[in-house]
Design a protein around this motif. Structure first.
Motif, mmCIF file in Angstrom:
data_model
loop_
_atom_site.group_PDB
_atom_site.id
_atom_site.type_symbol
_atom_site.label_atom_id
_atom_site.label_comp_id
_atom_site.label_asym_id
_atom_site.label_seq_id
_atom_site.Cartn_x
_atom_site.Cartn_y
_atom_site.Cartn_z
ATOM 1 N N LEU A 86 0.998 -1.175 -0.102
ATOM 2 C CA LEU A 86 -0.183 -0.087 0.074
ATOM 3 C C LEU A 86 0.937 1.193 0.063
ATOM 4 O O LEU A 86 2.022 1.117 0.414
ATOM 5 C CB LEU A 86 -0.795 -0.093 1.318
ATOM 6 C CG LEU A 86 -1.833 -1.085 1.263
ATOM 7 C CD1 LEU A 86 -2.652 -1.083 2.701
ATOM 8 C CD2 LEU A 86 -2.713 -1.308 0.121
ATOM 9 N N TRP A 103 -3.352 4.128 -0.334
ATOM 10 C CA TRP A 103 -4.113 3.907 -1.272
ATOM 11 C C TRP A 103 -3.527 2.296 -1.631
ATOM 12 O O TRP A 103 -2.288 2.078 -1.465
ATOM 13 C CB TRP A 103 -3.521 4.668 -2.296
ATOM 14 C CG TRP A 103 -4.255 4.669 -3.757
ATOM 15 C CD1 TRP A 103 -5.229 4.220 -4.144
ATOM 16 C CD2 TRP A 103 -3.296 4.541 -4.990
ATOM 17 N NE1 TRP A 103 -5.346 3.987 -5.443
ATOM 18 C CE2 TRP A 103 -3.922 4.079 -6.037
ATOM 19 C CE3 TRP A 103 -1.951 4.756 -5.235
ATOM 20 C CZ2 TRP A 103 -3.534 4.099 -7.419
ATOM 21 C CZ3 TRP A 103 -1.425 4.682 -6.470
ATOM 22 C CH2 TRP A 103 -2.310 4.359 -7.526
ATOM 23 N N ASP A 104 -4.345 1.572 -2.101
ATOM 24 C CA ASP A 104 -4.038 0.252 -2.828
ATOM 25 C C ASP A 104 -3.717 0.251 -4.130
ATOM 26 O O ASP A 104 -4.815 0.073 -4.957
ATOM 27 C CB ASP A 104 -4.947 -0.802 -2.342
ATOM 28 C CG ASP A 104 -4.807 -2.070 -2.818
ATOM 29 O OD1 ASP A 104 -3.650 -2.333 -3.213
ATOM 30 O OD2 ASP A 104 -5.621 -2.881 -2.658
ATOM 31 N N HIS A 109 -8.077 1.307 -5.268
ATOM 32 C CA HIS A 109 -9.149 2.116 -4.328
ATOM 33 C C HIS A 109 -8.197 2.440 -3.176
ATOM 34 O O HIS A 109 -7.168 2.138 -2.866
ATOM 35 C CB HIS A 109 -10.020 0.913 -4.069
ATOM 36 C CG HIS A 109 -9.585 -0.137 -2.957
ATOM 37 N ND1 HIS A 109 -9.011 -1.343 -3.400
ATOM 38 C CD2 HIS A 109 -9.712 -0.169 -1.664
ATOM 39 C CE1 HIS A 109 -8.716 -1.796 -2.378
ATOM 40 N NE2 HIS A 109 -9.307 -1.309 -1.474
ATOM 41 N N VAL A 111 -7.981 2.721 0.753
ATOM 42 C CA VAL A 111 -8.302 2.124 2.036
ATOM 43 C C VAL A 111 -8.740 2.780 3.120
ATOM 44 O O VAL A 111 -9.575 2.504 3.581
ATOM 45 C CB VAL A 111 -6.873 1.136 2.070
ATOM 46 C CG1 VAL A 111 -7.194 0.167 3.428
ATOM 47 C CG2 VAL A 111 -6.501 0.323 1.181
ATOM 48 N N ALA A 112 -8.032 4.030 3.402
ATOM 49 C CA ALA A 112 -8.378 4.617 4.495
ATOM 50 C C ALA A 112 -8.029 5.918 4.379
ATOM 51 O O ALA A 112 -7.176 6.267 3.512
ATOM 52 C CB ALA A 112 -7.477 3.984 5.639
#
Length: 119
Positions: A86, A103-104, A109, A111-112
């Motif tokens: 990530l 970000w992944d 997408h 993630v947090a």
């Protein structure tokens, strides 16, 4: 009495010598380990590593561009690659407080989001 104090002093000197020797070995071991196993860190203000851009939607590759809903004037302060793949992206400016977005890249997408402080 003087002989006993002399022995205690000799024991203290030998003990400190042993501690210095062990500490020096430990320091050399840590340095060798760090040289053989470097960590890559992107410093604030340094340009991040170049990543291949994802294909644009409608380009025939079937993937969409990641669009982040951020206020105009927002800029990336730093990017850090985590061991799990990530990316931690620090954002500042715009209308909001400083924040960190995880970000992944593989899943394309976010993630947090973590809000760091208020302006």
């Amino acid at each position: 009495m003087e002989k006993q104090g002399s022995r205690a002093l000799l024991a203290a000197v030998i003990g400190m010598g042993v501690l210095l020797f062990v500490g020096s070995l430990l320091l050399v071991g840590v340095l060798v380990h760090r040289v053989m196993h470097p960590r890559s860190v992107v410093a604030a203000g340094a340009p991040p590593a170049t990543l291949p851009a994802p294909p644009v939607a409608g380009s025939g590759h079937g993937a969409d561009v990641l669009m982040m809903d951020e206020a105009p004037g927002t800029h990336v302060t730093s990017v850090t690659a985590r061991p799990d793949g990530l990316l931690a992206v620090v954002l500042s400016g715009g209308d909001g407080a400083d924040r960190i977005v995880v970000w992944d890249p593989a899943g394309q997408h976010i993630v947090a989001r973590l809000v760091v402080g208020h302006h």
